[in-house]
Scaffold this active site. Structure first.
Site, PDB file in Angstrom:
ATOM      1  N   ILE A   1      -2.847 -45.478 -51.773  1.00  0.00           N
ATOM      2  CA  ILE A   1      -2.154 -45.165 -50.519  1.00  0.00           C
ATOM      3  C   ILE A   1      -1.959 -43.651 -50.392  1.00  0.00           C
ATOM      4  O   ILE A   1      -1.460 -43.018 -51.323  1.00  0.00           O
ATOM      5  CB  ILE A   1      -0.829 -45.964 -50.390  1.00  0.00           C
ATOM      6  CG1 ILE A   1      -0.034 -45.482 -49.161  1.00  0.00           C
ATOM      7  CG2 ILE A   1       0.047 -45.890 -51.617  1.00  0.00           C
ATOM      8  CD1 ILE A   1       1.090 -46.430 -48.755  1.00  0.00           C
ATOM      9  N   THR A   2      -2.359 -43.118 -49.251  1.00  0.00           N
ATOM     10  CA  THR A   2      -2.191 -41.667 -49.036  1.00  0.00           C
ATOM     11  C   THR A   2      -0.816 -41.407 -48.398  1.00  0.00           C
ATOM     12  O   THR A   2      -0.262 -42.278 -47.722  1.00  0.00           O
ATOM     13  CB  THR A   2      -3.298 -41.111 -48.116  1.00  0.00           C
ATOM     14  OG1 THR A   2      -3.235 -41.783 -46.846  1.00  0.00           O
ATOM     15  CG2 THR A   2      -4.675 -41.292 -48.730  1.00  0.00           C
ATOM     16  N   GLY A   3      -0.289 -40.220 -48.642  1.00  0.00           N
ATOM     17  CA  GLY A   3       1.000 -39.842 -48.057  1.00  0.00           C
ATOM     18  C   GLY A   3       2.121 -40.746 -48.529  1.00  0.00           C
ATOM     19  O   GLY A   3       2.999 -41.128 -47.743  1.00  0.00           O
ATOM     20  N   ALA A   4       2.106 -41.066 -49.832  1.00  0.00           N
ATOM     21  CA  ALA A   4       3.076 -42.036 -50.345  1.00  0.00           C
ATOM     22  C   ALA A   4       4.349 -41.378 -50.875  1.00  0.00           C
ATOM     23  O   ALA A   4       5.172 -42.040 -51.500  1.00  0.00           O
ATOM     24  CB  ALA A   4       2.418 -42.878 -51.442  1.00  0.00           C
ATOM     25  N   ASN A   5       4.498 -40.081 -50.636  1.00  0.00           N
ATOM     26  CA  ASN A   5       5.693 -39.396 -51.142  1.00  0.00           C
ATOM     27  C   ASN A   5       6.799 -39.319 -50.084  1.00  0.00           C
ATOM     28  O   ASN A   5       7.849 -38.736 -50.331  1.00  0.00           O
ATOM     29  CB  ASN A   5       5.340 -37.967 -51.586  1.00  0.00           C
ATOM     30  CG  ASN A   5       4.747 -37.158 -50.455  1.00  0.00           C
ATOM     31  OD1 ASN A   5       3.769 -37.564 -49.840  1.00  0.00           O
ATOM     32  ND2 ASN A   5       5.337 -36.023 -50.156  1.00  0.00           N
ATOM     33  N   SER A   6       6.557 -39.895 -48.903  1.00  0.00           N
ATOM     34  CA  SER A   6       7.528 -39.724 -47.824  1.00  0.00           C
ATOM     35  C   SER A   6       7.457 -40.898 -46.849  1.00  0.00           C
ATOM     36  O   SER A   6       6.409 -41.544 -46.713  1.00  0.00           O
ATOM     37  CB  SER A   6       7.177 -38.406 -47.102  1.00  0.00           C
ATOM     38  OG  SER A   6       7.910 -38.246 -45.936  1.00  0.00           O
ATOM     39  N   GLY A   7       8.569 -41.172 -46.171  1.00  0.00           N
ATOM     40  CA  GLY A   7       8.612 -42.101 -45.036  1.00  0.00           C
ATOM     41  C   GLY A   7       8.033 -43.487 -45.285  1.00  0.00           C
ATOM     42  O   GLY A   7       8.327 -44.154 -46.279  1.00  0.00           O
TER      43      GLY A   7
ATOM     44  N   TYR B   1      -2.603 -35.159 -31.643  1.00  0.00           N
ATOM     45  CA  TYR B   1      -2.166 -36.301 -32.453  1.00  0.00           C
ATOM     46  C   TYR B   1      -2.695 -37.597 -31.832  1.00  0.00           C
ATOM     47  O   TYR B   1      -3.295 -38.436 -32.518  1.00  0.00           O
ATOM     48  CB  TYR B   1      -0.634 -36.338 -32.516  1.00  0.00           C
ATOM     49  CG  TYR B   1      -0.067 -37.511 -33.289  1.00  0.00           C
ATOM     50  CD1 TYR B   1       0.003 -37.491 -34.674  1.00  0.00           C
ATOM     51  CD2 TYR B   1       0.412 -38.653 -32.633  1.00  0.00           C
ATOM     52  CE1 TYR B   1       0.534 -38.570 -35.394  1.00  0.00           C
ATOM     53  CE2 TYR B   1       0.936 -39.739 -33.339  1.00  0.00           C
ATOM     54  CZ  TYR B   1       1.004 -39.684 -34.723  1.00  0.00           C
ATOM     55  OH  TYR B   1       1.525 -40.755 -35.421  1.00  0.00           O
TER      56      TYR B   1
HETATM   57  N1  LIG Z   1       7.429 -42.110 -37.931  1.00  0.00           N
HETATM   58  C1  LIG Z   1       7.014 -42.727 -36.855  1.00  0.00           C
HETATM   59  O1  LIG Z   1       7.778 -42.919 -35.897  1.00  0.00           O
HETATM   60  C2  LIG Z   1       5.619 -43.240 -36.766  1.00  0.00           C
HETATM   61  C3  LIG Z   1       5.259 -43.941 -35.617  1.00  0.00           C
HETATM   62  C4  LIG Z   1       3.970 -44.424 -35.514  1.00  0.00           C
HETATM   63  C5  LIG Z   1       3.068 -44.207 -36.540  1.00  0.00           C
HETATM   64  N2  LIG Z   1       3.461 -43.516 -37.641  1.00  0.00           N
HETATM   65  C6  LIG Z   1       2.447 -43.302 -38.673  1.00  0.00           C
HETATM   66  O2  LIG Z   1       2.978 -43.674 -39.933  1.00  0.00           O
HETATM   67  C7  LIG Z   1       2.295 -42.945 -40.958  1.00  0.00           C
HETATM   68  C8  LIG Z   1       3.292 -42.374 -41.937  1.00  0.00           C
HETATM   69  O3  LIG Z   1       4.065 -41.388 -41.285  1.00  0.00           O
HETATM   70  P1  LIG Z   1       5.614 -41.182 -41.585  1.00  0.00           P
HETATM   71  O4  LIG Z   1       6.322 -41.476 -40.332  1.00  0.00           O
HETATM   72  O5  LIG Z   1       5.998 -41.877 -42.823  1.00  0.00           O
HETATM   73  O6  LIG Z   1       5.665 -39.595 -41.755  1.00  0.00           O
HETATM   74  P2  LIG Z   1       5.988 -38.675 -43.020  1.00  0.00           P
HETATM   75  O7  LIG Z   1       7.263 -39.074 -43.638  1.00  0.00           O
HETATM   76  O8  LIG Z   1       5.851 -37.281 -42.526  1.00  0.00           O
HETATM   77  O9  LIG Z   1       4.788 -39.014 -43.994  1.00  0.00           O
HETATM   78  C9  LIG Z   1       3.510 -38.513 -43.778  1.00  0.00           C
HETATM   79  C10 LIG Z   1       2.837 -38.374 -45.103  1.00  0.00           C
HETATM   80  O10 LIG Z   1       1.536 -37.813 -44.895  1.00  0.00           O
HETATM   81  C11 LIG Z   1       1.362 -36.765 -45.833  1.00  0.00           C
HETATM   82  N3  LIG Z   1       0.421 -35.744 -45.413  1.00  0.00           N
HETATM   83  C12 LIG Z   1       0.428 -35.015 -44.282  1.00  0.00           C
HETATM   84  N4  LIG Z   1      -0.574 -34.131 -44.298  1.00  0.00           N
HETATM   85  C13 LIG Z   1      -1.229 -34.299 -45.479  1.00  0.00           C
HETATM   86  C14 LIG Z   1      -2.332 -33.674 -46.090  1.00  0.00           C
HETATM   87  N5  LIG Z   1      -2.996 -32.680 -45.500  1.00  0.00           N
HETATM   88  N6  LIG Z   1      -2.716 -34.096 -47.302  1.00  0.00           N
HETATM   89  C15 LIG Z   1      -2.067 -35.093 -47.940  1.00  0.00           C
HETATM   90  N7  LIG Z   1      -1.003 -35.725 -47.397  1.00  0.00           N
HETATM   91  C16 LIG Z   1      -0.589 -35.329 -46.194  1.00  0.00           C
HETATM   92  C17 LIG Z   1       2.745 -36.162 -45.965  1.00  0.00           C
HETATM   93  O11 LIG Z   1       2.776 -35.343 -47.119  1.00  0.00           O
HETATM   94  P3  LIG Z   1       3.797 -34.096 -47.225  1.00  0.00           P
HETATM   95  O12 LIG Z   1       5.133 -34.707 -47.500  1.00  0.00           O
HETATM   96  O13 LIG Z   1       3.243 -33.297 -48.333  1.00  0.00           O
HETATM   97  O14 LIG Z   1       3.742 -33.400 -45.895  1.00  0.00           O
HETATM   98  C18 LIG Z   1       3.581 -37.420 -46.046  1.00  0.00           C
HETATM   99  O15 LIG Z   1       3.563 -37.940 -47.336  1.00  0.00           O
HETATM  100  C19 LIG Z   1       1.450 -41.900 -40.241  1.00  0.00           C
HETATM  101  O16 LIG Z   1       0.114 -42.344 -40.180  1.00  0.00           O
HETATM  102  C20 LIG Z   1       2.046 -41.855 -38.857  1.00  0.00           C
HETATM  103  O17 LIG Z   1       1.101 -41.445 -37.885  1.00  0.00           O
HETATM  104  C21 LIG Z   1       4.706 -43.036 -37.784  1.00  0.00           C
END
Ligand SMILES: NC(=O)c1ccc[n+]([C@@H]2O[C@H](COP(=O)([O-])OP(=O)(O)OC[C@H]3O[C@@H](n4cnc5c(N)ncnc54)[C@H](OP(=O)(O)O)[C@@H]3O)[C@@H](O)[C@H]2O)c1
Length: 340
Positions: free
Chosen positions: A54-60, A220
């Site tokens: 899973i990518t981006g697994a350190n947040s949210g 986006y």
């Molecule tokens: N939050 C919402 O309301 C929402 C709504 C619809 C869809 N989504 C989708 O849900 C998914 C997760 O998002 P989230 O809301 O959990 O946001 P988030 O907390 O910002 O998590 C995003 C993750 O992606 C990582 N990331 C960003 N750029 C990267 C890069 N260049 N290389 C490696 N990792 C990278 C971030 O790492 P860093 O911490 O290092 O930046 C973080 O771990 C996304 O696909 C988003 O489009 C979210």
């Protein structure tokens, strides 16, 4: 300020009751959503023996999804660029749980195709299998920037690099499904904002993006639309090649995470949005329910968009197979040097 509000409320009972009704309405709406709309992932199956990348697994959403899958016994490979926060999650899980979760961190920066390739090669060499790939990492509305590969940063992070990772790991997903006799899965995390996206050929061209006509929100939306169209064509290829891989798209809803870090809201905008946030915004754990469902449920429908743990009807914009073929071709062209 607080004193003035308290004074107004005690002098004018009408204001008092109106505020109380408003707050009650908002809270009731949230409770309704929590119980009847934002369904919980029901399957309780163990994920023992399965490996999830899973990518981006350190947040949210990614962090909660990784945590839940590790709790269900999966081996979880967290692909992140921030070593510190990824290791914090692992340490916290090791501390909180009675058993040692099988969760590891590997570095990946989706702003660099070379980093994606290195990550994929590491996984191919060192992981016994990959049963599920979750393309979760994304950025929303950062200031204009080009990646080291010359693409607009959101488009590369959210779409091109996810596509590259998926294609590089596809043979591993295929062999893993043959080994386990279960179909492997690729899951793309999307957003309903894809509906506002358009496919612009220039987004796929190296060095083309420029600050002049940059709209960070459109970038986006476009990236999320491209992502789904690519996934739909990928599914077609998989079917025609008789591969044992399912492709799913999951929408987590509006979730309170770090995704909005680039939204510079003024204090009054935050005040106006607060009631809506209380009503509609999910916690990361609630947002993780659909991705966890798509990963763990025994019966899923490939080539489907899941929301609130249920498959949805496709919109017209993502049902255009000619557009989907075009996105696939443009994507392959943009990443071809790294597919070899
Ligand atoms: N939050 C919402 O309301 C929402 C709504 C619809 C869809 N989504 C989708 O849900 C998914 C997760 O998002 P989230 O809301 O959990 O946001 P988030 O907390 O910002 O998590 C995003 C993750 O992606 C990582 N990331 C960003 N750029 C990267 C890069 N260049 N290389 C490696 N990792 C990278 C971030 O790492 P860093 O911490 O290092 O930046 C973080 O771990 C996304 O696909 C988003 O489009 C979210």
């Amino acid at each position: 300020m607080v004193n003035t509000i308290a004074h107004l409320m005690s002098s004018y009972p009408f204001i008092h009751y109106s505020c109380l009704s408003f707050v009650t309405l908002i809270i009731s709406f949230r409770v309704y959503c929590q119980h009847f709309v934002w369904t919980k992932c029901v399957p309780k199956n163990s994920m023992k023996g399965k490996t999830v990348v899973i990518t981006g697994a350190n947040s949210g959403v990614g962090k909660e999804t990784a945590r839940e899958l590790a709790l269900k016994g999966a081996r979880v490979v967290m692909g992140c660029r921030d070593r510190h926060s990824a290791q914090q999650l692992i340490q916290q899980m090791n501390k909180d749980l009675a058993f040692k979760p099988n969760i590891v961190y590997k570095n990946i920066d989706l702003c660099s195709f070379a980093s994606v390739k290195e990550f994929a090669e590491d996984i191919i060499q060192n992981e016994r299998s990959v049963d599920i790939l979750i393309n979760n990492a994304a950025v929303f509305g950062p200031p204009f920037a080009l990646t080291v590969d010359g693409f607009e940063s959101q488009f590369q992070t959210n779409h091109l690099s996810s596509a590259l990772l998926t294609l590089l790991l596809s043979p591993k997903l295929q062999t893993s499904s043959q080994m386990s006799s279960h179909r492997s899965r690729v899951l793309m995390i999307t957003s309903t904002l894809y509906r506002k996206g358009v496919i612009d050929e220039n987004d796929f061209k190296k060095g083309y993006a420029s600050l002049d006509n940059y709209d960070k929100r459109k970038a986006y939306n476009n990236s999320k639309l491209a992502n789904i169209l690519f996934a739909r064509r990928l599914h077609k290829n998989i079917v025609s090649d008789n591969q044992l891989i399912d492709v799913l798209i999951a929408s987590p809803g509006i979730v309170w995470t770090n995704l909005g870090r680039h939204l510079m809201l003024k204090w009054w905008q935050k005040c106006v949005l607060l009631p809506f946030a209380v009503m509609f915004v999910r916690t990361p754990k609630q947002g993780a329910q659909t991705p966890v469902h798509c990963t763990t449920a025994q019966s899923i429908t490939s080539d489907s968009l899941y929301r609130n743990c249920c498959p949805q009807e496709w919109d017209a914009i993502v049902s255009d197979s000619v557009l989907s073929d075009k996105v696939y071709e443009l994507t392959i062209k943009a990443i071809e040097n790294y597919l070899k």
